[in-house]
Design an enzyme around this catalytic site. Structure first.
Site, PDB file in Angstrom:
ATOM      1  N   ASP A  36       0.839  -1.200   0.000  1.00 46.01           N
ATOM      2  CA  ASP A  36       0.000   0.000   0.000  1.00 46.01           C
ATOM      3  C   ASP A  36       0.877   1.254   0.000  1.00 46.01           C
ATOM      4  OD1 ASP A  36      -1.942  -1.842   0.220  1.00 46.01           O
ATOM      5  OD2 ASP A  36      -2.731  -1.189   2.168  1.00 46.01           O
ATOM      6  N   GLU A  37       2.001   1.182   0.722  1.00 44.96           N
ATOM      7  CA  GLU A  37       2.905   2.338   0.824  1.00 44.96           C
ATOM      8  C   GLU A  37       3.485   2.682  -0.553  1.00 44.96           C
ATOM      9  OE1 GLU A  37       3.213  -0.323   2.911  1.00 44.96           O
ATOM     10  OE2 GLU A  37       2.135   0.712   4.523  1.00 44.96           O
ATOM     11  N   TYR A  39       2.161   1.967  -3.417  1.00 40.30           N
ATOM     12  CA  TYR A  39       1.070   2.518  -4.234  1.00 40.30           C
ATOM     13  C   TYR A  39       0.912   4.011  -3.931  1.00 40.30           C
ATOM     14  CZ  TYR A  39      -3.415   3.309  -6.458  1.00 40.30           C
ATOM     15  OH  TYR A  39      -4.401   3.813  -7.259  1.00 40.30           O
ATOM     16  N   ASP A  40       0.866   4.325  -2.635  1.00 40.97           N
ATOM     17  CA  ASP A  40       0.690   5.725  -2.230  1.00 40.97           C
ATOM     18  C   ASP A  40       1.829   6.600  -2.746  1.00 40.97           C
ATOM     19  OD1 ASP A  40      -1.591   5.008  -0.995  1.00 40.97           O
ATOM     20  OD2 ASP A  40      -0.770   4.968   1.041  1.00 40.97           O
ATOM     21  N   SER A  84     -36.181  -6.583 -15.950  1.00 41.81           N
ATOM     22  CA  SER A  84     -36.170  -7.350 -14.688  1.00 41.81           C
ATOM     23  C   SER A  84     -36.076  -8.827 -15.034  1.00 41.81           C
ATOM     24  CB  SER A  84     -37.440  -7.169 -13.873  1.00 41.81           C
ATOM     25  OG  SER A  84     -38.100  -6.033 -14.206  1.00 41.81           O
ATOM     26  N   GLU A 116     -24.840 -17.830 -12.883  1.00 47.52           N
ATOM     27  CA  GLU A 116     -23.993 -16.951 -12.074  1.00 47.52           C
ATOM     28  C   GLU A 116     -24.768 -16.504 -10.840  1.00 47.52           C
ATOM     29  OE1 GLU A 116     -23.967 -14.704 -15.694  1.00 47.52           O
ATOM     30  OE2 GLU A 116     -24.736 -12.939 -14.684  1.00 47.52           O
ATOM     31  N   LYS A 118     -26.768 -14.237  -8.204  1.00 41.87           N
ATOM     32  CA  LYS A 118     -27.578 -13.020  -8.319  1.00 41.87           C
ATOM     33  C   LYS A 118     -27.106 -12.092  -7.201  1.00 41.87           C
ATOM     34  CE  LYS A 118     -32.263 -11.384  -8.928  1.00 41.87           C
ATOM     35  NZ  LYS A 118     -32.279 -10.241  -8.036  1.00 41.87           N
ATOM     36  N   ASP A 120     -27.156  -8.975  -4.763  1.00 40.87           N
ATOM     37  CA  ASP A 120     -28.237  -8.203  -4.162  1.00 40.87           C
ATOM     38  C   ASP A 120     -27.754  -6.771  -3.927  1.00 40.87           C
ATOM     39  OD1 ASP A 120     -30.749  -7.911  -3.289  1.00 40.87           O
ATOM     40  OD2 ASP A 120     -30.454  -8.815  -1.322  1.00 40.87           O
ATOM     41  N   GLU A 176     -24.012  -4.871 -11.137  1.00 43.25           N
ATOM     42  CA  GLU A 176     -24.645  -4.580  -9.853  1.00 43.25           C
ATOM     43  C   GLU A 176     -23.614  -3.974  -8.919  1.00 43.25           C
ATOM     44  OE1 GLU A 176     -27.785  -5.576 -10.017  1.00 43.25           O
ATOM     45  OE2 GLU A 176     -28.541  -5.824  -7.980  1.00 43.25           O
ATOM     46  N   TYR A 228     -22.380  -8.113 -15.387  1.00 42.26           N
ATOM     47  CA  TYR A 228     -22.999  -9.355 -15.845  1.00 42.26           C
ATOM     48  C   TYR A 228     -23.777  -9.224 -17.156  1.00 42.26           C
ATOM     49  CZ  TYR A 228     -26.673  -7.017 -13.172  1.00 42.26           C
ATOM     50  OH  TYR A 228     -27.532  -6.088 -12.664  1.00 42.26           O
ATOM     51  N   LYS A 292     -29.082 -17.816 -17.739  1.00 45.30           N
ATOM     52  CA  LYS A 292     -29.270 -17.103 -19.006  1.00 45.30           C
ATOM     53  C   LYS A 292     -28.996 -18.042 -20.168  1.00 45.30           C
ATOM     54  CE  LYS A 292     -27.643 -12.871 -16.878  1.00 45.30           C
ATOM     55  NZ  LYS A 292     -26.508 -11.992 -16.615  1.00 45.30           N
ATOM     56  N   LYS A 316     -34.423 -18.170  -6.944  1.00 44.37           N
ATOM     57  CA  LYS A 316     -34.260 -17.537  -5.626  1.00 44.37           C
ATOM     58  C   LYS A 316     -33.982 -18.588  -4.551  1.00 44.37           C
ATOM     59  CE  LYS A 316     -35.062 -13.137  -6.046  1.00 44.37           C
ATOM     60  NZ  LYS A 316     -35.976 -12.518  -5.253  1.00 44.37           N
ATOM     61  N   CYS A 410     -44.469  -9.610  38.046  1.00 44.63           N
ATOM     62  CA  CYS A 410     -44.384 -10.798  37.200  1.00 44.63           C
ATOM     63  C   CYS A 410     -45.730 -10.971  36.493  1.00 44.63           C
ATOM     64  CB  CYS A 410     -44.071 -12.028  38.035  1.00 44.63           C
ATOM     65  SG  CYS A 410     -44.260 -13.561  37.098  1.00 44.63           S
ATOM     66  N   CYS A 413     -47.345 -14.510  38.092  1.00 44.86           N
ATOM     67  CA  CYS A 413     -47.737 -14.673  39.501  1.00 44.86           C
ATOM     68  C   CYS A 413     -47.984 -13.338  40.199  1.00 44.86           C
ATOM     69  CB  CYS A 413     -46.723 -15.505  40.265  1.00 44.86           C
ATOM     70  SG  CYS A 413     -45.160 -14.659  40.509  1.00 44.86           S
ATOM     71  N   CYS A 428     -38.384 -12.769  38.076  1.00 50.25           N
ATOM     72  CA  CYS A 428     -39.412 -13.002  39.075  1.00 50.25           C
ATOM     73  C   CYS A 428     -38.736 -13.923  40.089  1.00 50.25           C
ATOM     74  CB  CYS A 428     -40.602 -13.708  38.425  1.00 50.25           C
ATOM     75  SG  CYS A 428     -41.621 -14.611  39.596  1.00 50.25           S
ATOM     76  N   CYS A 433     -43.610 -19.602  41.329  1.00 47.85           N
ATOM     77  CA  CYS A 433     -44.362 -18.937  40.249  1.00 47.85           C
ATOM     78  C   CYS A 433     -44.753 -20.015  39.235  1.00 47.85           C
ATOM     79  CB  CYS A 433     -43.474 -17.872  39.604  1.00 47.85           C
ATOM     80  SG  CYS A 433     -44.097 -17.287  38.016  1.00 47.85           S
TER      81      CYS A 433
HETATM   82  S1  IVH Z   1     -29.187 -10.010 -15.646  1.00 48.74           S
HETATM   83  C1  IVH Z   1     -32.467  -9.176 -18.344  1.00 48.74           C
HETATM   84  N1  IVH Z   1     -27.538 -10.992 -13.863  1.00 48.74           N
HETATM   85  O1  IVH Z   1     -31.431  -8.623 -10.664  1.00 48.74           O
HETATM   86  C2  IVH Z   1     -31.331  -9.419 -17.496  1.00 48.74           C
HETATM   87  N2  IVH Z   1     -29.174  -9.429 -13.157  1.00 48.74           N
HETATM   88  O2  IVH Z   1     -34.298  -9.056 -10.729  1.00 48.74           O
HETATM   89  C3  IVH Z   1     -31.363  -8.608 -16.277  1.00 48.74           C
HETATM   90  N3  IVH Z   1     -29.067  -8.875 -10.792  1.00 48.74           N
HETATM   91  O3  IVH Z   1     -32.282  -5.679 -12.340  1.00 48.74           O
HETATM   92  C4  IVH Z   1     -30.132  -8.544 -15.570  1.00 48.74           C
HETATM   93  N4  IVH Z   1     -27.344 -10.146 -10.292  1.00 48.74           N
HETATM   94  O4  IVH Z   1     -30.212  -5.664 -10.849  1.00 48.74           O
HETATM   95  C5  IVH Z   1     -28.573 -10.172 -14.092  1.00 48.74           C
HETATM   96  N5  IVH Z   1     -25.988 -11.900 -12.374  1.00 48.74           N
HETATM   97  C6  IVH Z   1     -27.014 -11.092 -12.617  1.00 48.74           C
HETATM   98  C7  IVH Z   1     -27.607 -10.318 -11.593  1.00 48.74           C
HETATM   99  C8  IVH Z   1     -28.695  -9.497 -11.913  1.00 48.74           C
HETATM  100  C9  IVH Z   1     -28.230  -9.281  -9.823  1.00 48.74           C
HETATM  101  C10 IVH Z   1     -30.204  -7.943 -10.594  1.00 48.74           C
HETATM  102  C11 IVH Z   1     -30.308  -6.837 -11.593  1.00 48.74           C
HETATM  103  C12 IVH Z   1     -31.691  -6.930 -12.159  1.00 48.74           C
HETATM  104  C13 IVH Z   1     -32.390  -7.707 -11.126  1.00 48.74           C
HETATM  105  C14 IVH Z   1     -33.572  -8.416 -11.715  1.00 48.74           C
END
Ligand code: IVH
Length: 565
Positions: A36-37, A39-40, A84, A116, A118, A120, A176, A228, A292, A316, A410, A413, A428, A433
């Site tokens: 790190d040093e 790099y700095d 989505s 892959e 998902k 969050d 994401e 992704y 996908k 999910k 209590c 009791c 209590c 009791c």
């Molecule tokens: S693909 C049409 N890949 O999930 C393809 N989405 O519920 C849409 N997300 O809005 C995106 N990990 O924010 C894809 N490996 C991943 C993901 C991913 C998280 C989210 C993304 C999307 C939401 C849909």
């Protein structure tokens, strides 16, 4: 201003190149090759030269910080809408997804898929023009998002420039933004200290960090990106998701932690299971796996239905957390008299189980988390552990929520409640009791103790309220006829219980000691005691002085525990 020579320009270009490479090693590969040093040192050298000659390259690491706060976010229209995903909650749903695709394509052949995690977090689109990061925008309503370029630039794993010579004229890269669990927890601890509202989960923390008008706040949050997907592209063709991911890796973009290309849905399910198994080891939160269709030509053929593509689905994982409401708080009296506040919840399904109550532990905890009756709360259920209230969502308060103070008496009791100095528990102290008595009996008959099958919670209550057992000793005075007079017992169930009681008469000493419910004698201490004192009589006459406890500043009555533990 000093005039810049070719050699200084070269030096600056060299430093930018080096620093960007080290940034990539550190933030994307998680495998730095310099300290790190060091790099700095390089960073400061670059900064000095840039300031002296007023010459900064657009992909210089110095360009990530220092942007002035915004007044508001500008709107950005996505060239291709950000869609989505359809959800799948079971393996059957996943099979059904595959069947639908085959039907749509009028094909029987196995489909190639990628799988892959998902992430969050918060979906983003990064637009690169001629290799340089031009704009970063949030998903918004899918068609129009907000311009958060100034904030996105502070995330060190995001390249400001596409590396190498395989550079499309223009490309929209989707991904994401997320925060690792440990960084989210550290951030919340810091906010708690400052009295600031807490984030409910890493996703909210990421969203809150990106939607900041002042980029210096975003810079202070430890954010990551996982790329992704792809939006509009000009000047380059990608044939498949695997090819795109390989390109991302080659050009130094952070790709998903796992991405596998497999043929056929059976193999997809195998990868889903693999990701689910690894889920707990990931530093980030993942609530599922994204499946996908790998081939982009097939993706195009399949197209979109309203807002979701036909070629992708999100499987999910069973949830660990849920959001619900506290309908009531009750004070529950345990076997040692400790009174525990318990939240009665609006039933919520978490990980396939309906949760309708959760311990709040004690009143210190209620105060610390500022929990009130009527609050909307996040509840967590991890494995077999009892569900617990993680936090209150204060934004949902209406003003009608009520505090739940320590009861004066209590609740069972009616006797006085005491709180010993320095202890969080309130108790209590009336040994007879009814709540304590029944809890002691329940403990006595429980699986790790005397293990009397057929004496569950309901039956203990029945026998107690009918005056048949007032102490666990009375269990051994029960007669079959006593049971047959009770509403819940018939010949067979009464005989079963009598047999179970008979069977429990010769327990191991450790089980018996544990069953007695002596303060500080849990299952482990009971095993140690049983090893050291072969019979109950040996223990009965034990004197604290005899226990070779030399630690004089400990309380004498705890001596044997200290020695044995
Ligand atoms: S693909 C049409 N890949 O999930 C393809 N989405 O519920 C849409 N997300 O809005 C995106 N990990 O924010 C894809 N490996 C991943 C993901 C991913 C998280 C989210 C993304 C999307 C939401 C849909």
């Amino acid at each position: 201003m000093d005039k810049i020579s070719q050699s200084i320009k070269h030096e600056i270009e060299h430093l930018v190149k080096d620093l960007n490479y080290h940034c990539y090693r550190y933030y994307v590969l998680d495998s730095p090759v310099i300290s790190d040093e060091e790099y700095d040192r390089l960073y400061h050298k670059l900064k000095e030269l840039e300031d002296k000659y007023h010459y900064a390259l657009p992909d210089s690491p110095t360009q990530r910080i220092g942007a002035a706060p915004l007044e508001k976010f500008d709107k950005v229209r996505h060239t291709e809408p950000m869609l989505s995903l359809e959800n799948a909650f079971s393996h059957e749903d996943v099979m059904e997804f595959d069947q639908r695709i085959k039907r749509y394509l009028k094909s029987d052949s196995e489909i190639d898929y990628t799988v892959e995690p998902k992430y969050d977090g918060l979906a983003m689109e990064l637009t690169y023009k001629n290799g340089l990061l031009h704009k970063a925008s949030t998903r918004g309503d899918g068609y129009e998002g907000e311009d958060v370029t100034h904030n996105i630039k502070t995330i060190k794993s995001i390249p400001l420039k596409i590396e190498g010579d395989d550079i499309p004229d223009e490309i929209d890269i989707r991904g994401e933004v997320y925060m690792d669990i440990k960084d989210f927890e550290a951030l919340n601890r810091e906010r708690e200290k400052k009295g600031e509202p807490l984030f409910a989960n890493p996703r909210n923390a990421s969203a809150g960090s990106i939607r900041q008008l002042d980029p210096s706040i975003t810079a202070s949050r430890k954010l990551h990106l996982a790329c992704y997907g792809i939006g509009a592209v000009k000047g380059r063709e990608f044939k498949s998701q695997s090819e795109f991911i390989a390109w991302l890796k080659k050009t130094r973009f952070p790709a998903p932690a796992i991405i596998k290309a497999v043929d056929g849905i059976e193999n997809v399910i195998k990868v889903i299971n693999e990701i689910e198994k690894k889920r707990a080891e990931f530093p980030f939160e993942t609530d599922g796996a994204v499946i996908k269709v790998n081939d982009f030509t097939l993706q195009k053929q399949l197209g979109i239905k309203t807002r979701e593509p036909r070629w992708a689905a999100a499987y999910k994982f069973p949830a660990h957390q849920g959001t619900t409401k506290i309908l009531e708080i009750i004070a529950s009296v345990g076997r040692t008299g400790v009174i525990t506040p318990v939240a009665m919840l609006e039933p919520v399904r978490i990980g396939g189980v309906t949760v309708s109550r959760s311990t709040l532990h004690n009143w210190d905890e209620i105060e610390r988390k500022d929990i009130r009756i009527g609050d909307t709360v996040v509840v967590e259920r991890a494995g077999e552990v009892i569900p617990r209230v993680i936090m209150v969502i204060k934004d949902k308060r209406t003003g009608r929520e009520k505090h739940f103070p320590i009861p004066e008496k209590c609740p069972v009791c009616g006797s006085k409640i005491v709180r010993e100095e320095g202890e969080v528990a309130v108790r209590c102290i009336r040994l007879d009791c009814p709540a304590q008595v029944q809890e002691r009996i329940r403990h006595f008959v429980s699986r790790g103790a005397m293990d009397i099958e057929g004496l569950g919670e309901k039956n203990v209550e029945l026998l107690y309220s009918n005056g048949l057992i007032k102490h666990f000793v009375d269990i051994y005075k029960l007669k079959k006829e006593d049971l047959l007079n009770l509403p819940r017992f018939a010949e067979k169930s009464a005989q079963n219980l009598m047999d179970a009681i008979e069977k429990s008469k010769r327990p191991a000493l450790s089980r018996f000691l544990y069953a007695l419910g002596i303060l500080h004698v849990g299952e482990y201490a009971a095993v140690l005691l049983a090893k050291n004192f072969k019979t109950i009589e040996d223990l009965y006459y034990i004197k604290p002085e005899k226990t070779a406890c030399h630690n004089t500043d400990r309380r004498k009555d705890r001596c044997f525990n200290i020695k044995l533990l």
